[in-house]
Structure formats: structure tokens, C-alpha cells
Design a protein around this motif. Structure first.
Motif, short mmCIF file in Angstrom:
data_model
loop_
_atom_site.label_atom_id
_atom_site.label_comp_id
_atom_site.label_asym_id
_atom_site.label_seq_id
_atom_site.Cartn_x
_atom_site.Cartn_y
_atom_site.Cartn_z
N ALA A 62 -44.21 -4.46 -22.28
CA ALA A 62 -45.01 -4.15 -23.46
C ALA A 62 -46.14 -3.17 -23.14
O ALA A 62 -46.90 -3.38 -22.19
CB ALA A 62 -45.58 -5.43 -24.07
N GLY A 63 -46.19 -2.10 -23.90
CA GLY A 63 -47.25 -1.11 -23.77
C GLY A 63 -47.05 -0.09 -22.66
O GLY A 63 -47.78 0.89 -22.59
N ILE A 80 -42.84 0.12 -25.36
CA ILE A 80 -42.36 -1.04 -26.10
C ILE A 80 -43.57 -1.72 -26.73
O ILE A 80 -44.59 -1.96 -26.07
CB ILE A 80 -41.59 -2.01 -25.19
N GLY A 81 -43.45 -1.97 -28.01
CA GLY A 81 -44.50 -2.66 -28.75
C GLY A 81 -43.88 -3.72 -29.63
O GLY A 81 -42.69 -4.01 -29.52
N GLN A 82 -44.68 -4.30 -30.50
CA GLN A 82 -44.16 -5.32 -31.40
C GLN A 82 -44.31 -4.86 -32.84
O GLN A 82 -45.34 -4.31 -33.22
CB GLN A 82 -44.87 -6.66 -31.19
N PRO A 140 -41.60 -13.76 -42.19
CA PRO A 140 -42.05 -15.16 -42.29
C PRO A 140 -41.17 -16.10 -41.46
O PRO A 140 -39.95 -16.05 -41.54
CB PRO A 140 -41.92 -15.46 -43.79
N GLY A 141 -41.82 -16.90 -40.63
CA GLY A 141 -41.13 -17.88 -39.81
C GLY A 141 -40.46 -17.30 -38.57
O GLY A 141 -39.76 -18.01 -37.85
N LYS A 142 -40.64 -16.02 -38.32
CA LYS A 142 -40.00 -15.36 -37.16
C LYS A 142 -41.06 -14.77 -36.26
O LYS A 142 -42.20 -14.52 -36.67
CB LYS A 142 -39.07 -14.22 -37.64
N SER A 143 -40.66 -14.52 -35.01
CA SER A 143 -41.54 -13.81 -34.08
C SER A 143 -41.49 -12.32 -34.38
O SER A 143 -40.49 -11.81 -34.89
CB SER A 143 -41.08 -14.03 -32.64
N ALA A 144 -42.55 -11.61 -34.04
CA ALA A 144 -42.57 -10.16 -34.21
C ALA A 144 -41.52 -9.54 -33.28
O ALA A 144 -41.44 -9.91 -32.10
CB ALA A 144 -43.95 -9.60 -33.88
#
Length: 151
Positions: A19-20, A83-85, A90-94
């Protein structure tokens, strides 16, 4: 030389650990119907260079839908991205997503230096080369060198 993304298999690296970081990602193959503990799914196999961490990873499988979709049409090309998010539903991970790094001059310079030097670490200055005797070159080559201001 680089392509923007469209918007882990071999070595062991977690997407979260990337990430990043500035990455050169080379998609190798879109693999279909891989059996995993979560069922049968597709993945994109990639080789990647972590330019910030000075590491290379081969045979990484990206199962994440957004990463797969961004890379499956780029097989054989070099993708420069971080890589980012993305935004979580709703109810899910990014989801993990690719952030285009081709528009950042510093990122491009770092990637081009890696490609030119063959490693992610800063390389020592190249040894000076002996001058070329331009008198023995064909006239058309001499003319081109003169146009470029070569000595």
C-alpha cells in the motif's frame, strides 16, 4: 514505456504491505479457474518491482477484483502505479485499487532510473566512456550526430 492502470502466488507478499508504494507491475498471465480455500476464482499473475522498498517479487497472484480488472488487459506491459484503497461498499472492506503514477514526474523519473540502471537502488555514476572516432563513421551518421550536437 509505461502504461497506466485501467481503473497475491509465487513470492509471498501481501497487498496491504504494498500500500502506497511505487510499483512497476508486469502482468504475466490472466489465470482462470484457480481452486482456492474460498472456491474457484480467477487471478492475474504479476511480477513487480517495489521501487520504494528496493524489492522485486515474481509470480504474485492478485485475486482482488479491482486489481485483476485493472491488470488483465495489460499482459506483458509495464504498469506504473501505487496500490491504494477504494471506497468500501456497505458491509464490505475497501477494495485495493491501482493509483496511476504515470502523471507524476518524480515517480516517472524513479521508474525510468530503475529501468535504465537495472535496480531500484541509486546506482553509482557510470564510468566515462572513451570517445568515439567519428571520422570513421559513415557521412549520414556523422550528419545525425552533428544535428544532435554530439561530440
Amino acid at each position: 514505456m509505461f502504461t497506466a492502470p485501467t481503473q497475491g502466488g509465487g513470492d509471498s507478499v501481501k497487498v496491504a504491505d504494498l500500500a502506497g508504494k511505487l510499483l512497476i507491475i508486469t502482468p504475466i498471465e490472466h489465470k482462470r479457474e484457480i481452486t482456492t480455500v474460498h472456491g474457484v476464482t480467477d487471478a492475474v499473475e504479476v511480477d513487480l518491482v517495489d521501487l520504494d522498498g528496493n524489492e522485486t517479487h515474481s509470480g504474485i497472484l492478485f485475486f482482488n477484483v479491482a486489481l485483476k480488472n485493472a491488470l488483465k488487459e495489460k499482459i506483458g506491459q509495464k504498469v506504473l502505479a501505487r496500490i491504494g484503497q477504494g471506497t468500501a461498499k456497505p458491509g464490505k472492506s475497501a477494495p485495493w485499487v491501482l493509483i496511476d503514477a504515470t502523471g507524476n514526474p518524480d515517480d516517472l523519473a524513479k521508474a525510468n532510473a530503475f529501468i535504465g540502471g537495472g535496480n531500484a537502488k541509486a546506482s553509482a555514476p557510470a564510468a566515462p566512456q572513451a570517445p568515439i572516432d567519428t571520422n570513421n563513421l559513415p557521412p549520414e551518421v556523422q550528419a545525425l550526430l552533428n544535428q544532435l550536437g554530439a561530440k
